[in-house]
Write an enzyme that holds these catalytic residues in place. Structure first.
Site, mmCIF file in Angstrom:
data_model
loop_
_atom_site.group_PDB
_atom_site.id
_atom_site.type_symbol
_atom_site.label_atom_id
_atom_site.label_comp_id
_atom_site.label_asym_id
_atom_site.label_seq_id
_atom_site.Cartn_x
_atom_site.Cartn_y
_atom_site.Cartn_z
ATOM 1 C CG ASP A 161 -0.327 0.101 2.543
ATOM 2 O OD1 ASP A 161 0.923 0.182 2.612
ATOM 3 O OD2 ASP A 161 -1.057 0.133 3.550
ATOM 4 C CB CYS B 181 0.844 -2.728 4.755
ATOM 5 S SG CYS B 181 0.720 -3.828 6.178
ATOM 6 C CB THR C 57 2.162 -2.665 11.278
ATOM 7 O OG1 THR C 57 0.936 -3.163 10.705
ATOM 8 C CG2 THR C 57 1.900 -1.344 11.973
ATOM 9 N N GLY C 58 2.830 -4.269 8.524
ATOM 10 C CA GLY C 58 2.887 -5.648 8.007
ATOM 11 C C GLY C 58 1.737 -6.493 8.538
ATOM 12 N N GLY D 288 -1.723 -5.873 8.644
ATOM 13 C CA GLY D 288 -2.895 -5.976 7.775
ATOM 14 C C GLY D 288 -2.649 -6.910 6.600
ATOM 15 C CG HIS E 26 11.673 -24.414 11.935
ATOM 16 N ND1 HIS E 26 11.692 -24.411 13.313
ATOM 17 C CD2 HIS E 26 12.870 -24.917 11.540
ATOM 18 C CE1 HIS E 26 12.863 -24.897 13.735
ATOM 19 N NE2 HIS E 26 13.596 -25.200 12.680
ATOM 20 C CG HIS F 265 10.560 -28.184 10.544
ATOM 21 N ND1 HIS F 265 10.120 -27.745 11.776
ATOM 22 C CD2 HIS F 265 11.883 -28.443 10.673
ATOM 23 C CE1 HIS F 265 11.149 -27.712 12.615
ATOM 24 N NE2 HIS F 265 12.225 -28.137 11.965
HETATM 25 C C1 RB5 Z 1 -2.149 2.401 6.587
HETATM 26 O O1 RB5 Z 1 -2.281 3.589 7.300
HETATM 27 C C2 RB5 Z 1 -1.869 1.235 7.538
HETATM 28 O O2 RB5 Z 1 -2.988 0.986 8.330
HETATM 29 C C3 RB5 Z 1 -1.462 0.007 6.774
HETATM 30 O O3 RB5 Z 1 -0.357 0.291 6.002
HETATM 31 C C4 RB5 Z 1 -1.077 -1.210 7.607
HETATM 32 O O4 RB5 Z 1 -0.140 -0.888 8.565
HETATM 33 C C5 RB5 Z 1 -2.185 -2.005 8.131
HETATM 34 O O5 RB5 Z 1 -1.999 -3.019 8.822
#
Ligand code: RB5
Length: 159
Positions: A8, A65, A67-68, A70, A98, A133
């Site tokens: 994103d 994204c 945080t990774g 989503g 693993h 594994h």
């Molecule tokens: C976008 O603002 C943010 O929510 C998205 O990039 C991600 O971190 C969602 O998990």
């Protein structure tokens, strides 16, 4: 290998930084977007990449994204996907050794460019260990099938 990549707006910069590593390691990639800094919805891009890997149109995927988190949630909804959120090197290594992870997820707002590149290098070059594994990831596939079947029964749908 053919790698499906996607992000994103919050993952765009890191996605752009890691593509030369893929080429350097001898892989091809298809970029499913996004390609703008404009705010977009991560499920739209997570879906495209996960579907490509799940359907066998790409060997592996990389999603980025903010945080990774989503992207991980979206990717792991797909059949045959083992997506791993790796914002440090040990997870990148272990998710291959693993878990035979087939999608790498990065948090573009959590890690810097140099760490992202090292994570991608590690994840792309670490083999699956197999053995016990493999038995365990086969159990994940069984859980996936059983859950789908149980859900259909609950909904009163035919098998
Ligand atoms: C976008 O603002 C943010 O929510 C998205 O990039 C991600 O971190 C969602 O998990």
């Amino acid at each position: 290998m053919l790698i499906a990549i996607g992000s994103d707006h919050a993952g765009l910069e890191i996605k752009t930084e890691i593509t030369p590593i893929l080429r350097e390691l001898g892989h091809e990639y298809v970029d499913y977007g996004s390609d703008t800094a404009q705010a977009v919805d991560y499920p739209d891009f997570g879906e495209k990449v996960s579907d490509a890997v799940s359907a066998g149109n790409a060997d592996r995927g990389i999603l980025v994204c903010g945080t990774g988190i989503g992207m991980s949630i979206v990717a792991n909804k797909f059949p045959n996907i083992r997506a791993s959120l790796c914002n440090e090197l040990l997870s990148a290594k272990m998710s291959r050794l693993h878990n035979d992870a087939n999608i790498l997820v990065l948090g573009g707002r959590i890690i810097g460019k140099d760490l992202a590149k090292e994570i991608v290098r590690t994840w792309m070059t670490t083999p699956f260990e197999g053995g016990r594994h493999l038995d365990r990831i086969n159990k994940i596939a069984i859980v996936e099938e059983k859950t789908k079947r149980d859900h259909r029964v609950k909904l009163g749908m035919s098998r």
